[in-house]
Design a protein around this motif. Structure first.
Motif, short mmCIF file in Angstrom:
data_model
loop_
_atom_site.label_atom_id
_atom_site.label_comp_id
_atom_site.label_asym_id
_atom_site.label_seq_id
_atom_site.Cartn_x
_atom_site.Cartn_y
_atom_site.Cartn_z
N MET A 25 0.82 -1.37 -0.17
CA MET A 25 0.10 0.12 0.16
C MET A 25 0.74 1.18 -0.07
SD MET A 25 -3.05 -0.68 -0.54
CE MET A 25 -3.22 1.03 -0.59
N THR A 68 0.69 3.35 -3.55
CA THR A 68 0.19 4.76 -3.27
C THR A 68 1.34 5.81 -3.68
OG1 THR A 68 -1.29 4.09 -1.51
CG2 THR A 68 -0.80 6.39 -1.79
N PHE A 99 -4.54 -5.23 1.71
CA PHE A 99 -4.30 -4.69 0.61
C PHE A 99 -5.78 -4.08 -0.16
CE2 PHE A 99 -4.25 -5.72 -3.88
CZ PHE A 99 -3.66 -4.51 -4.66
N THR A 142 -7.04 -0.44 -0.38
CA THR A 142 -7.00 0.07 -1.98
C THR A 142 -8.23 0.93 -2.25
OG1 THR A 142 -5.77 -1.98 -2.99
CG2 THR A 142 -6.97 -0.51 -4.59
N ILE A 202 -2.07 2.17 -11.87
CA ILE A 202 -2.99 1.01 -11.35
C ILE A 202 -2.93 -0.28 -12.21
CG2 ILE A 202 -5.19 0.12 -10.52
CD1 ILE A 202 -5.53 2.92 -9.41
#
Length: 515
Positions: free
Chosen positions: A236, A240, A277, A281, A301
């Motif tokens: 994450m 990110t 996760f 998300t 992504i």
């Protein structure tokens, strides 16, 4: 000029000089916190010592004996060293440089939590265990007091402008070191049998301990569940960052790092990190829609999903459990392997009730919900209801849980297995410190989370991408903690990260740092 009175001697102080000294002390403290985040989760090494256990029948390998630990002893030692170092520096700032504690609710909640930790030790039946923890976990009151002190100090220092970026950099070594270890182990390469690795692991151990085929290195954390949880946190953070950072070069680096952490998550064969996760998300996508560059974010992504799909395909071909513990939670059929009609994990077993030697007093083998977690939690709640105020002492479950109940056969598959941990950080706190200890700890986490969410979702578009990324990682930690215990290597970094995020919000140091 300011005035400081020590033992009725009036001493003139230079405010500017004190301020400069405080900045210097804070810088040293920040470096120690950074070392705790970067080094503690990856340090491992063999340590053999006499473990004196309460004399309880049936505890087997956990009874009094010389025990060897690889994963937690040196983490515990470093935790104590770093805590003492920060306390010395902070006391100097407090006593000699006119610094005053911030009046903050989180500070008071930490004081309360430390109080209930101490009370839990006083009222614990097995005090030594409650203080130090089990020999292979070191998850007693000392560890949590160290966590609390480090968080308390972290709340009361001024951070450099690029602090969040430096904290993020401190997490790279864990990802890449553990990727190598996890993949080698997954493909059957037992690196603990390598002479050089064995010598490194036993360099400080003089007991003559040796490793054989049963010795497997899961990574730098105790167990696959913990590796999964930590990997979910790191996926994450770096995914990110890859989405929100403006730099193309750093975006590519962080995308690759997120993919490396995801590969480690997959080969950990545990669903805790994957669930964290998935949930985080969703939060991250909301932030992207609100604040981010949607075109770049969508491209990143899609790139990650393509890499992740390739990883799942390759790794699940080697071991179908990779699919079962990830996508298999939502889609049962694995398209990457051929169905051969064989039975599942326990399908090749024959139960006593299936043949002429039927033993009606024995329940059929089975697993309760959450791989037996529901059964463990329900039994723990029954016991906690008998000592709700101060609990039983941290890490003492193995000595109180009804280990000889045949019901374990139906709920945990094997009645001979020992329940030594709750598989839930929050239940572990409740068990160890009682209801008030859990409330204090929950208040700390709630205040951190509330402030972090407020910052991420309500601040301007200039909010640091590092702040957003570390926030997503902290959220993943809170979610995976529903299924994983607290161990030093898994807990120290996220708790400090959450505290540093909170402190940066208070100081309003949230604008984008230079790359």
């Amino acid at each position: 000029m300011a005035h400081l009175t020590l033992n009725k001697i009036k001493i003139d102080r230079d405010i500017n000089e004190d301020s400069e000294s405080i900045r210097t002390i804070d810088k040293f403290i920040f470096y120690i916190l950074l070392a705790a985040i970067a080094i503690i989760p990856i340090v491992i090494g063999a340590h053999t010592a006499l473990f004196i256990s309460p004399d309880i029948s049936g505890l087997g390998a956990n009874g009094t004996a010389y025990q060897t630990d690889i994963f937690t002893y040196y983490k515990f030692v470093l935790l104590i060293i770093f805590t003492i170092s920060t306390v010395i520096l902070f006391l100097y700032k407090l006593l000699f440089l006119n610094y005053e504690f911030k009046k903050d609710r989180v500070n008071f909640a930490i004081y309360a939590f430390i109080f209930f930790l101490l009370m839990s030790v006083i009222f614990a039946e097995y005090k030594t265990i409650a203080i130090w923890g089990m020999h292979n976990r070191h998850d007693g009151a000392i560890a949590y007091i160290c966590f609390s002190i480090l968080m308390l100090v972290a709340l009361n220092i001024k951070y450099p402008k690029n602090a969040l970026k430096i904290v993020t950099y401190a997490l790279y070594p864990f990802v890449w070191i553990n990727l190598v270890i996890a993949l080698l182990t997954f493909y059957g390469k037992n690196i603990m049998l390598n002479d050089m690795v064995s010598k490194i692991l036993t360099i400080f151990d003089k007991s003559g301990v040796t490793f054989d085929e049963r010795s497997i290195l899961t990574g730098t954390l105790n167990q696959w569940n913990y590796m999964s949880g930590m990997s979910g946190i790191l996926v994450m953070i770096f995914l990110t960052l890859a989405i929100f950072q403006k730099s193309v070069r750093l975006g590519i680096i962080n995308l690759l790092t997120a993919s490396a952490a995801f590969a480690t998550l997959l080969v950990s064969i545990s669903s805790s990190g994957f669930l964290a996760f998935i949930v985080m998300t969703i939060f991250m996508l909301v932030v992207l829609v609100m604040k981010g560059n949607k075109k770049k974010g969508l491209f990143t992504i899609i790139s990650f999903l393509l890499i992740a799909s390739l990883q799942i395909g390759i790794l699940s071909t080697k071991n179908n459990q990779v699919w079962d513990e990830s996508i298999g939670m939502f889609v049962k059929t694995n398209p990457f392997i051929k169905e051969d009609g064989s039975l599942g994990l326990f399908g090749n077993k024959t139960y006593a009730a299936d043949n002429e030697f039927d033993l009606p007093v024995l329940p059929e083998r089975g697993l309760a919900g959450g791989s037996g977690r529901i059964y463990i939690w329900s039994e723990m709640l029954k016991l906690v209801s008998e000592k709700p105020l101060y609990g039983y002492g941290l890490d003492t479950i193995i000595f109180h849980f009804p280990q000889n109940e045949l019901e374990k056969r139906a709920e945990l598959w094997d009645e001979k297995g020992l329940v030594d941990k709750p598989h839930n950080m929050y239940f572990g706190i409740l068990w160890g410190t009682g209801l008030f200890g859990l409330l204090a700890f929950a208040f700390i986490l709630t205040m951190l989370t509330r402030t972090i969410l407020k910052t991420v979702y309500k601040k301007t578009f200039n909010t640091s991408s590092y702040f957003v990324a570390l926030s997503m990682g902290f959220g993943a930690f809170l979610i995976q903690a529903l299924f994983n215990d607290s161990v030093i290597g898994l807990t120290i970094a996220p708790l400090l990260i959450g505290t540093i995020l909170y402190a940066n919000h208070i100081n309003d140091d949230l604008t984008e740092e230079t790359s």
